[in-house]
Design a protein around this motif. Structure first.
Motif, PDB file in Angstrom:
ATOM      1  N   GLY A 121       0.781  -1.226   0.000  1.00  0.00           N
ATOM      2  CA  GLY A 121       0.000   0.000   0.000  1.00  0.00           C
ATOM      3  C   GLY A 121       0.817   1.283   0.000  1.00  0.00           C
ATOM      4  N   SER A 122       1.863   1.342   0.827  1.00  0.00           N
ATOM      5  CA  SER A 122       2.670   2.571   0.860  1.00  0.00           C
ATOM      6  C   SER A 122       3.268   2.833  -0.517  1.00  0.00           C
ATOM      7  CB  SER A 122       3.804   2.443   1.886  1.00  0.00           C
ATOM      8  OG  SER A 122       3.296   2.230   3.179  1.00  0.00           O
ATOM      9  N   TYR A 154      -4.370   7.614   7.627  1.00  0.00           N
ATOM     10  CA  TYR A 154      -3.116   6.870   7.445  1.00  0.00           C
ATOM     11  C   TYR A 154      -3.008   6.451   5.987  1.00  0.00           C
ATOM     12  CZ  TYR A 154       0.460   3.282   8.104  1.00  0.00           C
ATOM     13  OH  TYR A 154       1.605   2.539   8.031  1.00  0.00           O
ATOM     14  N   HIS A 155      -1.908   6.827   5.349  1.00  0.00           N
ATOM     15  CA  HIS A 155      -1.706   6.448   3.949  1.00  0.00           C
ATOM     16  C   HIS A 155      -0.374   5.724   3.745  1.00  0.00           C
ATOM     17  CE1 HIS A 155      -5.275   8.514   2.377  1.00  0.00           C
ATOM     18  NE2 HIS A 155      -4.982   9.502   3.194  1.00  0.00           N
ATOM     19  N   GLU A 229      -9.566   8.085   1.572  1.00  0.00           N
ATOM     20  CA  GLU A 229     -10.106   6.724   1.661  1.00  0.00           C
ATOM     21  C   GLU A 229     -11.631   6.805   1.525  1.00  0.00           C
ATOM     22  OE1 GLU A 229      -8.278   4.352   5.157  1.00  0.00           O
ATOM     23  OE2 GLU A 229      -7.825   6.455   5.473  1.00  0.00           O
ATOM     24  N   ASP A 262      -7.832   6.125  -2.020  1.00  0.00           N
ATOM     25  CA  ASP A 262      -6.887   5.178  -1.416  1.00  0.00           C
ATOM     26  C   ASP A 262      -7.694   4.028  -0.809  1.00  0.00           C
ATOM     27  OD1 ASP A 262      -4.971   3.735  -0.146  1.00  0.00           O
ATOM     28  OD2 ASP A 262      -4.143   5.389   1.034  1.00  0.00           O
ATOM     29  N   ILE A 265      -7.468  -0.397   2.148  1.00  0.00           N
ATOM     30  CA  ILE A 265      -8.349  -1.178   3.033  1.00  0.00           C
ATOM     31  C   ILE A 265      -9.724  -1.410   2.399  1.00  0.00           C
ATOM     32  CG2 ILE A 265      -9.666  -1.086   5.197  1.00  0.00           C
ATOM     33  CD1 ILE A 265      -7.259   0.115   6.559  1.00  0.00           C
ATOM     34  N   LYS A 291      -3.362  -5.108   0.237  1.00  0.00           N
ATOM     35  CA  LYS A 291      -4.029  -5.967   1.231  1.00  0.00           C
ATOM     36  C   LYS A 291      -4.956  -7.042   0.651  1.00  0.00           C
ATOM     37  CE  LYS A 291      -3.658  -2.403   4.851  1.00  0.00           C
ATOM     38  NZ  LYS A 291      -3.050  -2.843   6.062  1.00  0.00           N
TER      39      LYS A 291
HETATM   40  C1  LIG Z   1      -5.414   3.584   3.449  1.00  0.00           C
HETATM   41  C2  LIG Z   1      -4.035   3.003   3.506  1.00  0.00           C
HETATM   42  N1  LIG Z   1      -3.105   3.418   2.639  1.00  0.00           N
HETATM   43  C3  LIG Z   1      -1.866   2.915   2.655  1.00  0.00           C
HETATM   44  C4  LIG Z   1      -1.484   1.968   3.569  1.00  0.00           C
HETATM   45  C5  LIG Z   1      -0.091   1.424   3.566  1.00  0.00           C
HETATM   46  O1  LIG Z   1      -0.091   0.105   3.150  1.00  0.00           O
HETATM   47  P1  LIG Z   1       1.141  -0.874   3.443  1.00  0.00           P
HETATM   48  O2  LIG Z   1       1.154  -1.123   4.909  1.00  0.00           O
HETATM   49  O3  LIG Z   1       0.817  -2.090   2.626  1.00  0.00           O
HETATM   50  O4  LIG Z   1       2.368  -0.189   2.951  1.00  0.00           O
HETATM   51  C6  LIG Z   1      -2.417   1.510   4.500  1.00  0.00           C
HETATM   52  C7  LIG Z   1      -2.049   0.484   5.497  1.00  0.00           C
HETATM   53  O5  LIG Z   1      -2.769   0.140   6.370  1.00  0.00           O
HETATM   54  C8  LIG Z   1      -3.723   2.054   4.478  1.00  0.00           C
HETATM   55  O6  LIG Z   1      -4.637   1.657   5.366  1.00  0.00           O
END
Ligand SMILES: Cc1ncc(COP(=O)(O)O)c(C=O)c1O
Length: 461
Positions: A121-122, A154-155, A229, A262, A265, A291
């Protein structure tokens, strides 16, 4: 040296304490007790090294949509590893990534047809921001680089994604941040400003218009994208007020700003649809995902961009100057296909849609507890906000929150056999996001465990 042989189980804890470095975890907290160690899973349950069973009320970390222990998905991974274990997506393609990209494009809303894979995700958020920046360079709008995102959202944690993240508490040690991250209010109606606190529609208009005000304040020609989100996780599940996303879409169009949904989730059934934007009826320019695309049987993420955004990258000597070695790994793509087959065969979207009202109703039974202030969410995705005073909505002090969440709740819930998350990155909340296969018996189990533990927590305050 790592432990093995007959004394493996005894040595596991010793070895873990000596060598493991857990994410977002106070390592000192394990000095006096075991590091929770999960060894296997089956359906919505996981088991620790002593054989104790837990209901996985968080689907690992919002991941395990189809539940644990699916032989057909594991076999798809093994087959793929035998056939082609690895090849990069740098200059090459492989059938597994092609098939998955086509399938995701068919599922995604509107003209989102180009899939750029990552490993999580990041990286998906990083890729979306970088692509937006390069897109504007290519189309002559050189000044657009900023991103808007919401308070407490959180992103992700890599430096780019961290600049998009709206949680100042996890940013401090890594200052200075990458330039260009701008915050706007989130859609926490329970904590709405007083002038819109009685009217969720007015609240939605205000929250959307705050995005417009931020664009104007920053200078419209400097803003590249807004990252939202569908239902904000951090802070404890903030669904959008009615009409919010439609208004945000109009604002983005008015100022030429890209709308990034985003859905790391919220995609893959979490809200009863393949994509959260479909549930709330809006059209993003980019969707980021991770995820649930594999239900965690292998790591994978990515972004899906519209044909319009991809277009300037498809000519002449241009390329998107970005890549990751393991992105779109063949095993992960094969796993994603097998995962989506399970979704179809078992109609998991249908399961969420037909059971979500029962899930909500079961959690709402907890309203008779004095500590439960708000139960909110959609689909199989809920936050329960804990309060000190239900009538005034007074929250806990930092000290009380520390004692309540870390001192008691996290351990007590785990001890009672429920994996969920007690979080205070916003106000104190318990977060739930069970596998999409869950039905009433699991909702009841969640409610019963929460009832016991929250009752005890209240008596200790
Ligand atoms: C909305 C959102 N974006 C990005 C991420 C980051 O994902 P990752 O942990 O796979 O890097 C998350 C992780 O929970 C998230 O909830």
């Amino acid at each position: 040296m790592s432990a093995n042989g007959s004394d493996h189980k005894t040595n596991l804890q010793e070895s873990a304490k000596r060598h493991m470095w857990l994410h977002f975890s106070r390592m000192a907290a394990y000095a006096g007790h075991d590091m929770p160690t999960i060894t296997r899973g089956e359906g919505p349950y996981v088991y620790d090294e002593k054989g104790k069973r837990y209901l996985d009320g968080l689907a690992g970390l919002f991941v395990s949509q189809i539940g644990h222990g699916r032989a057909e998905v594991a076999e798809a991974a093994a087959r793929q590893a035998r056939e082609l274990a690895y090849f990069p997506l740098w200059s090459y393609a492989h059938p597994q990534a092609i098939d998955l990209a086509e399938r995701l494009s068919g599922m995604a809303p509107g003209d989102l047809n180009r899939v750029f894979f990552t490993t999580g995700g990041s990286e998906a958020v990083e890729a979306a921001w970088k692509m937006a920046k390069q897109y504007f360079k290519l189309t002559g709008e050189h000044g657009r680089y900023k991103v808007l995102s919401r308070d407490i959202a959180y992103h992700g944690t890599t430096m780019g994604a961290l600049a998009v993240t709206g949680l100042s508490a996890i940013k401090g040690p890594f200052e200075p941040m990458l330039q260009g991250g701008v915050r706007v209010p989130n859609t926490n109606f329970y904590r709405a400003p007083s002038f819109v606190a009685d009217d969720v529609n007015a609240f939605g208009v205000w929250a959307a218009d705050e995005i417009e005000r931020a664009i104007l304040r920053e200078g419209a020609d400097s803003v590249a994208a807004v990252f939202l989100e569908p239902c904000q996780n951090s802070g404890g599940c903030f669904p959008p007020p009615p009409g919010y996303f439609q208004r945000v879409r109009e604002i983005c169009d008015r100022y030429g700003v890209l709308l990034v949904s985003d859905e790391v989730i919220c995609a893959f059934g979490r809200l009863g649809y393949y994509f959260g934007s479909q549930r709330y009826g809006y059209q993003p320019d980019i969707i980021t995902f991770a995820k649930g695309v594999t239900s965690g049987y292998a790591p994978l993420g990515g972004m899906i961009a519209s044909d319009r955004l991809a277009e300037p990258f498809l000519h002449g000597e241009t390329s998107f100057l970005h890549g990751v070695t393991f992105a779109g790994h063949p095993v992960s793509c094969a796993v994603a296909m097998a995962n989506l087959d399970v979704f179809e065969k078992e109609d998991l979207l249908g399961n969420v849609r037909s059971n979500e009202a029962a899930f909500r109703a079961t959690l709402e039974q907890l309203y008779d507890l004095p500590i439960v202030g708000d139960v909110r969410g959609d689909g199989y995705f809920y936050g329960i906000e804990l309060v000190k005073d239900k009538a005034t909505r007074e929250t806990f002090s930092d000290d009380e929150s520390e004692r309540l969440l870390r001192g008691y709740l996290s351990h007590a819930l785990f001890g009672a056999g429920l994996i969920c998350r007690a979080d205070d990155r916003g106000d104190p909340v318990i977060q739930l996001s069970p596998p999409l296969t869950c039905t009433q018996e699991h909702f009841t189990e969640i409610e019963q465990i929460l009832r016991g533990v929250l009752t005890e927590a209240w008596s200790r305050l």
